[in-house]
Write a protein that holds these residues in place. Sequence first.
Motif, PDB file in Angstrom:
ATOM      1  N   ARG A 104     -23.003  15.010 -14.998  1.00 54.15           N
ATOM      2  CA  ARG A 104     -24.362  15.173 -15.527  1.00 54.15           C
ATOM      3  C   ARG A 104     -25.385  15.139 -14.387  1.00 54.15           C
ATOM      4  O   ARG A 104     -25.229  14.397 -13.414  1.00 54.15           O
ATOM      5  N   VAL A 194     -18.798  24.616 -27.517  1.00 54.54           N
ATOM      6  CA  VAL A 194     -20.138  24.227 -27.070  1.00 54.54           C
ATOM      7  C   VAL A 194     -20.128  23.924 -25.574  1.00 54.54           C
ATOM      8  O   VAL A 194     -21.029  24.342 -24.832  1.00 54.54           O
ATOM      9  N   ARG A 195     -19.101  23.208 -25.116  1.00 58.00           N
ATOM     10  CA  ARG A 195     -19.003  22.851 -23.693  1.00 58.00           C
ATOM     11  C   ARG A 195     -18.971  24.105 -22.817  1.00 58.00           C
ATOM     12  O   ARG A 195     -19.652  24.182 -21.791  1.00 58.00           O
ATOM     13  N   ASP A 197     -20.075  27.076 -23.544  1.00 61.89           N
ATOM     14  CA  ASP A 197     -21.371  27.766 -23.606  1.00 61.89           C
ATOM     15  C   ASP A 197     -22.413  27.056 -22.744  1.00 61.89           C
ATOM     16  O   ASP A 197     -23.197  27.698 -22.034  1.00 61.89           O
ATOM     17  N   GLN A 198     -22.412  25.721 -22.799  1.00 65.92           N
ATOM     18  CA  GLN A 198     -23.383  24.951 -22.010  1.00 65.92           C
ATOM     19  C   GLN A 198     -23.145  25.116 -20.511  1.00 65.92           C
ATOM     20  O   GLN A 198     -24.089  25.120 -19.721  1.00 65.92           O
ATOM     21  N   GLU A 199     -21.881  25.227 -20.124  1.00 70.33           N
ATOM     22  CA  GLU A 199     -21.522  25.367 -18.708  1.00 70.33           C
ATOM     23  C   GLU A 199     -21.049  26.794 -18.436  1.00 70.33           C
ATOM     24  O   GLU A 199     -20.036  27.024 -17.777  1.00 70.33           O
ATOM     25  N   ASN A 200     -21.813  27.741 -18.932  1.00 71.13           N
ATOM     26  CA  ASN A 200     -21.406  29.145 -18.888  1.00 71.13           C
ATOM     27  C   ASN A 200     -21.113  29.629 -17.467  1.00 71.13           C
ATOM     28  O   ASN A 200     -20.180  30.400 -17.237  1.00 71.13           O
TER      29      ASN A 200
END
Length: 573
Positions: A104, A194-195, A197-200
């Motif tokens: 993070r 989701v993970r 997509d968030q860390e595309n």
Amino acid sequence: MVFDVVTSAAEYVRKIVEGCSGLKALLTDDETLSMIGLVYSQLEAYNKGVFLIEKLDTPRSEQMKHMKCLVFVRPNSTNLNILQRELASPKFGEYHIFFSNIVRKTLLEELADSDTSEVVNEVQEYFLDFYAVAPQLFHLNVLPCVLSASVENPILERLVDGISSLFLALKMRPFIRYDAHSQLCRFICERLSVRMDQENTLFDFRRRESNPVVLILDRMQDPLTPLITPWTYEAMIHELIGIKNNRVNLRHSPDARKGYQEVVLDPKQDGFYNVNRYKNYGDLGVNIKSLVDRFQEKARYNHSTSTIEDMMKFLEAYPELRSSSSEVNKHVTLMSELSRLVTSRHLMDVAQLEQDIACRNSLTEHQNQLFKMLQNPHIHIEDKFRLSLIYALRYEEVTQNRLGEIKDTLKKLGLSAERLQLFSSILRYGGNASRTSDIFQNKSILGIVRNTVRRGIVGVENVFAQHVPLIVHIIDDIMKGRLRETEFPFMIPPSGKNVPKEIIIFITGGVTYQESRAVALINGDSQTESEPEISAAANFAQSNGFRVILGGSTVHNSKSFLAEVSRVAYPWK
């Protein structure tokens, strides 16, 4: 690209250890130490200048400014707090910090604020957040692993962390499929999606010839395989003795000599184990004898030291001889203990009935054989219990199954009320009402045909290898494009037909070494002639360029699996 969890994991460790020169210390947490130990030995680290390996939280007062500090830990708040204390009073000359997963931004900022002495040379994300046991097998060391699909459950987040770490280590963004009858599997897949997509940017890899796929499967679909006695080397050791991070505790073995009360099974360092880990019990006896015979020949050859030349030859051969002696002693000790347990517990008799119940429908015959087994004073109570659970799974819906009498008999034999409760628990967890799979090959026409063919081919020589784990049929269906989307839907369906050449199956609730062996055979990493269904899947996979990786929350034997099932209060739906 490499599709091998051990190679991918070892490459990260090499980058950590060999990334800088000079004298080095390696600081880890409990998990990362075990992850490293599975793929990289202390001797290898020592040869690359690592003279100290410690836990990050070990108190240190001595100044070691002449050493560079390599830190490899999971990116969590506990490790951040310890790192902040370390950097507030640094003991090493410089720090190279490696996190095992995505970090993070706020954690990085807090870490930077703590580096007031400016001793941190680099901070990297190296995606080794899983335990690489074999090229085709990984686990996440997660217990308990029979879980509720709750957003607040931190263990579920650990599963998502581990699986996404594997994707990044293998440099892939796979299509995701899941067991439609498991809320847990759907929850994990949603979080994985989701993970990514968030860390595309992290997951933006070069397209492959065919898009890989990951299938998230619930252990409840096959509660049978963890209960069946395995008869291959690695799986037998785990079932009868136990393997933890490649280590086997033999302290309770009456034949274990000093120095062999704990042994390490590392296929990189142990040639016999590497060749024989998937071999059946019968072949092992022959191969152990050959190992001993070869060692005796070497020892006799090196026995004569009557001349200086003989002495020089002996000294040159001594390290190899000593290594061979250790390998021989280790495997003779292991086989001696396995043989003792098989004989004392009459496991061949137990296993023959297990296999027959698992693979053939014959209520009256199986009842008679089971009650006879229950009355046999030489059979261990836990083996009687496990055999009865297998019987219960097959005949749970048959009115004349006499389960009440079986439980009463076990109670009279001394089985505790807590253990007896497992009859209800395992049927709630993986009984007909919970699972949709055809583990007994008696629901679908295809299953009945498979079972008939198997019984026609299987002979006396492989009576202990009749049961085929469910994942073999699932892998076969994926490769042939016939895995039903109604049962195993995609999170995001591919556009057009996609037959993946690279397949990952992750089992929430844990995997077994017997399933790992089946995947190794399918990949062509070992050979079998006596298991026709696995051989057929292996031939198809190797002819068409398929590779499979298997993962799970943990690696079970029957004892650990039943401990997890005992937690069940309600069926997964």
